[in-house]
Design an enzyme around this catalytic site. Structure first.
Site, short mmCIF file in Angstrom:
data_model
loop_
_atom_site.label_atom_id
_atom_site.label_comp_id
_atom_site.label_asym_id
_atom_site.label_seq_id
_atom_site.Cartn_x
_atom_site.Cartn_y
_atom_site.Cartn_z
N SER A 186 -0.77 2.64 4.29
CA SER A 186 0.01 3.44 3.23
C SER A 186 -0.45 4.82 3.29
O SER A 186 -0.17 5.74 2.39
CB SER A 186 -0.07 2.89 1.79
N HIS A 189 1.15 3.11 -2.48
CA HIS A 189 0.25 2.22 -1.83
C HIS A 189 0.45 0.68 -1.99
O HIS A 189 -0.02 -0.06 -1.16
CB HIS A 189 -1.07 2.81 -2.68
N GLU A 213 -8.36 -3.49 2.11
CA GLU A 213 -7.94 -2.13 1.81
C GLU A 213 -7.72 -1.27 3.34
O GLU A 213 -6.99 -0.47 3.69
CB GLU A 213 -8.77 -1.48 0.83
N HIS A 251 0.12 -3.00 0.44
CA HIS A 251 -0.29 -4.49 0.17
C HIS A 251 0.88 -5.32 0.35
O HIS A 251 0.61 -6.55 0.72
CB HIS A 251 -0.74 -4.58 -1.23
#
Length: 550
Positions: A440, A376, A421, A381
């Site tokens: 992700s 993730h 997110e 990110h």
């Protein structure tokens, strides 16, 4: 990690131990502990699990913020009660239950008691902001109280209250010892026509402000508050019945607990089955990038591959990735053993530091993880945090979180959830994903850009209070016109957050300046003026060069 309720005394001991490890010093022949202010902060010692009252099966920044707010309230009440009992034993009389704001003064008394005698008596400049319920006729009484406790008034300003018609706010600059200021504040709180009292001081005596790191090295203190998500606490966690996985995960997490600012991030030697999990996810997501990911993400992902940092046959090491990010946007990585408290995580962003896990999800469920893992973080990110425009937006969220209330932290966590997110943005005549939770996750990325979920225009005032979904895919996604559009709208939102000061990040010293005095604002203005003059000079130079070529 504690799995049972602590006694009040034990909890206070933990609070005292954490709130600043302290320094031993000789004062009048007696060894005392000098505590570095500020100290008014609670430590969550419970694990984030359903058994301890955590309301959700999956970890998220929003639920963390709500859980922390509840635990802070419980611990504050216990500490105030402990303080009352101590005072009662000392003076031989009971202390009645007090209002919430008076309880804050009890906490400030607890903090003051930890100072050595020199610190208590040192004369410091402070500013009192007195919000009156009525007119100025009560002002002489308030000044007499300050005079009685030798709080010397240096300057007074008054203005009409913006909250109450016919009332006034009074700004009083004073000089006094910490003890005198505290004693005077206690009596002022009992004056009925006084609606609110705020204390601003160079020693950070505000009884309402939450602690936050002022220097990047102080993120080490935030890291000490790390609470590990333990798979054995949740029967639904993919690693619950896998003892080898839990042991492996613990070994990787230990890297984060020993890390300090300035250290080189140690490499992790990943096992073949862990690399295989990475390879499977990497291939799936890369197939969707051309049609589903925003252009800035794709561009930097390509750079990461060209420089040999990203590949499907190896899990990148954080130190290598961090150096790449630093050269692109000023962001850097810091190893994390799991999710920090919401406040600490957001505070890290203010320093352009991203707390990054190094463990990988369980191999039995490669397309799902109940909490962030390196898949993730690195695939979701990192690419956009290396983009200067997106990095600025992320830092703005972090700066907005410093010193605000738990309620505002929950709202900022919700904003983070629906933007960083799970955010979407317009790209020409199409919609692309920029949220790390989407980029992700193969399944949710497909879902988000389908016709199934509702898509709304990004409005931070509405987004901050939008219910979110953590059990399955989101029902609603918010679409920004661009990163710049999202950043400008977010700045409008942060201007509405109640905080008695502004903050500024100094990239040269990697520290936070609290702009709460005229002198600090003037210094900041001079810095800006220098930058503007330099830019103007560059524009003139370019203009003259263009004229010569013409």
């Amino acid at each position: 990690m504690l799995h049972s309720e602590e006694s009040t005394e034990e909890m206070l001991d933990h609070f005292q131990d954490w709130r600043n490890s302290g320094e031993m010093a000789e004062v009048n022949g007696t060894t005392t502990t000098t505590v570095r202010p500020p100290a008014l902060r609670m430590v969550i010692k419970k694990s984030y699990s359903i058994e301890n009252g955590y309301t959700s099966r999956n970890r998220s920044l929003i639920e963390d913020a709500k859980f922390e707010h509840h635990e802070h309230q419980v611990q504050e009440r216990a500490i105030r009660q402990h303080r009352r009992q101590s005072i009662s034993q000392q003076f031989g009389k009971d202390i009645p239950e007090e209002e919430e704001e008076s309880g804050d003064l009890l906490l400030l008394s607890e903090w003051c008691d930890q100072l050595d005698s020199h610190a208590k008596q040192a004369i410091v400049p402070s500013t009192l902001v007195l919000s009156l319920k009525t007119g100025l006729e009560i002002l002489p009484e308030l000044l007499l109280i300050l005079q009685k406790y030798q709080v010397h008034v240096v300057h007074i300003e008054t203005r009409s209250s913006k909250k109450r018609n016919g009332a006034f706010d009074v700004l009083v600059s004073v000089r006094s010892s910490v003890v005198a200021l505290l004693t005077g504040a206690k009596e002022l709180k009992h004056v009925k026509p006084l609606a609110e009292l705020i204390i601003l001081s160079e020693q950070q005596l505000s009884i309402k402000d939450s602690w936050f790191p002022r220097r990047i090295a102080e993120l080490d203190n935030c890291n000490h508050l790390m609470t590990k998500f333990e798979p054995e606490l949740d029967h639904d966690h993919p690693g619950w019945s896998d003892a080898a996985y839990r042991k492996r995960r613990q070994a990787i997490a230990d890297v984060a607990f020993t890390y300090r600012h300035g250290d080189t991030i140690p490499d992790v030697e990943y096992a073949p089955e862990e690399v295989e999990t990475w390879r499977l996810i990497y291939r799936q997501l890369k197939e969707l990038q051309p049609t589903h990911a925003c252009k800035p993400y794709r561009d930097i992902f390509t750079m990461l591959e060209k420089e040999g940092i990203y590949a499907e046959d190896k899990i990148p090491q954080l130190e290598t990735v961090s150096r790449f990010m630093k050269s692109r946007s000023g962001f850097s990585l810091r190893p994390a053993a799991g999710l920090l408290t919401a406040r600490d995580f957001l505070a890290s962003l203010a320093f352009r530091v991203f707390q990054c896990t190094q463990y990988i999800r369980h191999a039995s469920k490669p397309n799902h993880s109940p909490e962030p893992d390196c898949v993730h973080e690195l695939l979701g990110h990192v690419p956009l945090l290396a983009d200067p425009y997106f990095a600025q937006f992320s830092q703005e969220i972090g700066l907005a979180s410093l010193g605000v209330s738990d309620e505002e932290i929950t709202k900022l966590s919700t904003l983070y959830w629906f933007t960083v997110e799970f955010g979407l943005c317009k790209e020409y005549d199409t919609i692309k994903a920029y949220g790390a939770g989407l980029l992700s996750s193969f399944g949710e990325l497909m879902h988000a850009l389908s016709d199934v979920p509702e898509k709304r225009q990004f409005d931070p005032f509405l987004t901050a209070i939008e219910p979110y979904q953590d059990q399955t895919y989101q029902d609603v996604y918010f679409v920004a016109d661009s990163f710049e559009d999202a950043k400008e709208k977010f700045r409008m939102y942060t201007a509405s957050i109640k905080r008695p000061y502004a903050v500024h990040y100094d990239p040269y010293t990697q520290s936070i300046d609290v702009l709460d005095t005229a002198e600090k604002l003037l210094t900041r203005f001079e810095d800006l003026k220098t930058d503007v003059d330099r830019i103007h000079g560059a524009m003139v130079t370019l203009s003259n060069a263009g004229s010569v070529k013409g």
